[in-house]
Enzyme design. Sequence first.
Site, PDB file in Angstrom:
ATOM      1  N   HIS A   1     -12.557   3.093  -0.272  1.00 35.62           N
ATOM      2  CA  HIS A   1     -12.540   2.122   0.845  1.00 35.62           C
ATOM      3  C   HIS A   1     -13.164   0.786   0.424  1.00 35.62           C
ATOM      4  CE1 HIS A   1     -12.383   5.672   3.901  1.00 35.62           C
ATOM      5  NE2 HIS A   1     -11.179   5.174   3.726  1.00 35.62           N
TER       6      HIS A   1
ATOM      7  N   GLU B   1      -7.718  -5.065   5.209  1.00 38.63           N
ATOM      8  CA  GLU B   1      -7.577  -4.834   3.764  1.00 38.63           C
ATOM      9  C   GLU B   1      -6.458  -5.689   3.174  1.00 38.63           C
ATOM     10  OE1 GLU B   1      -7.580  -0.752   5.060  1.00 38.63           O
ATOM     11  OE2 GLU B   1      -8.734  -0.199   3.294  1.00 38.63           O
TER      12      GLU B   1
ATOM     13  N   ASN C   1       0.880  -1.173   0.000  1.00 33.89           N
ATOM     14  CA  ASN C   1       0.000   0.000   0.000  1.00 33.89           C
ATOM     15  C   ASN C   1       0.913   1.216   0.000  1.00 33.89           C
ATOM     16  OD1 ASN C   1      -1.847   1.993   0.462  1.00 33.89           O
ATOM     17  ND2 ASN C   1      -2.592   1.195   2.413  1.00 33.89           N
TER      18      ASN C   1
ATOM     19  N   ARG D   1      -2.594  -2.203  -3.396  1.00 36.41           N
ATOM     20  CA  ARG D   1      -3.792  -1.377  -3.243  1.00 36.41           C
ATOM     21  C   ARG D   1      -3.644  -0.209  -4.226  1.00 36.41           C
ATOM     22  NH1 ARG D   1      -5.841   1.559   2.257  1.00 36.41           N
ATOM     23  NH2 ARG D   1      -7.733   2.411   1.343  1.00 36.41           N
TER      24      ARG D   1
ATOM     25  N   ARG E   1      -9.839  15.979   6.507  1.00 40.86           N
ATOM     26  CA  ARG E   1     -10.627  16.383   5.322  1.00 40.86           C
ATOM     27  C   ARG E   1     -11.990  16.911   5.752  1.00 40.86           C
ATOM     28  NH1 ARG E   1      -9.856  10.662   2.258  1.00 40.86           N
ATOM     29  NH2 ARG E   1      -8.117  10.211   3.631  1.00 40.86           N
TER      30      ARG E   1
END
Length: 395
Positions: A181, A380, A8, A93, A241
Amino acid sequence: MHLILVINAGSSSIKCALMAIDAQGLVKECARGQVDGIGHEAEFSMRFADGHKDIKEAMPTGVKMSHKEALSVILKSVDDTFGLSALIGAGHRIVHGGPNFVKPTKLDSASIAELRKLIPLAPLHQPHNLAAVESLRELLPELPQIACFDTAFHATIPDIARNFALPKALIEKGIKRYGFHGISYHYIAEAFAHNDPERARSRVIVAHLGNGASLCGMINRQSVATTMGFSALDGLMMGTRTGSIDPAVIFYLMREEKMTPDAVEKLLYNQSGLLGVSGLSNDIRTLRKAAAESADARLALSMFTYRVIREISSIAAALNGLDALIFTAGIGENDPQLRAEVIKGLSHLGLTLNESANSKRDYQISSSTHPAAFVIPTNEEAMIARATLSILPDC
Ligand code: AMP
């Protein structure tokens, strides 16, 4: 031993996991590590599941490490510990698959070229994801590499939820909601179906609440609505964010505050959310500690919770009801206060909290059984390893 290396890669770090494949073809994590500080003076750490000494080392000072050098450090530790010949594939990813990449995909020159074309859709992530792919191809040209996309799980979202109310010509150029996601949502959908196949066929909302945060409404394990959109900026308030914001604020900032597009982008992605509102931190643990003294920390926490409750209610309306709510990711798995406040805020949907189950982080944390609320830790890396394994025979 057969191993899949899961990568990732971000702008300043590469996270990795080594997943072993057992005789039944199941994946089991045997190490997890990261290089932090890419582009600066970097640090490498790796933790092993058993038997091997954990690694934590600073790279030589004064050296600005590239993605390729960072991967070399990771590969050296794989070689020292297990031997490189144990590697049978690498799973990456990749944040954006655009409209066409909706399944795990072999990374070859043609697919990498197509994924490069998607950089304008995810300029902060896609180039770094692909830098790691290309570096690994140079370092181990024979190793099959597979892309798993954060957008792919949302390919099932219907146009009514996907499209913006923009002229059709712009939608056809790809300006629409993609959602993110998705690797986490896919993992949770499978884990929930394993635990509770009947309920997994019904109306489920998964709340992936971490530093990045989003919701996904699913019916029968398929995504039908999500809060992130064209970018990972939309929807819930996050660590740094804004989440959804009236777009007119952006015109105002550019015209009246004379901000450039890059400065607005930095503001909305990196300087807002929990950090911007509290003026203290993007980490909910720090804000919980500060809340007694800081009104700004309290406001940041309450706004975060309020937005989660509102957006869950909105997705429940899109699903025409709710059968299960699942919390996951750093905040969703670890902050009982947030879960308690969200469940209490959703009493209108019939959810009631089981205080003691929630504080112990049991699997089911609601006393209501219909709908019910659960906590399922996401993984993940396991999802990427499984997806990689599933297409290795075709590589
Ligand atoms: P993630 O992006 O999923 O790794 O989540 C990171 C965020 O989860 C952090 O910024 C924290 O706000 C939150 N978090 C992580 N660990 C804990 C914990 N033990 N208790 C409460 N919040 C946590």
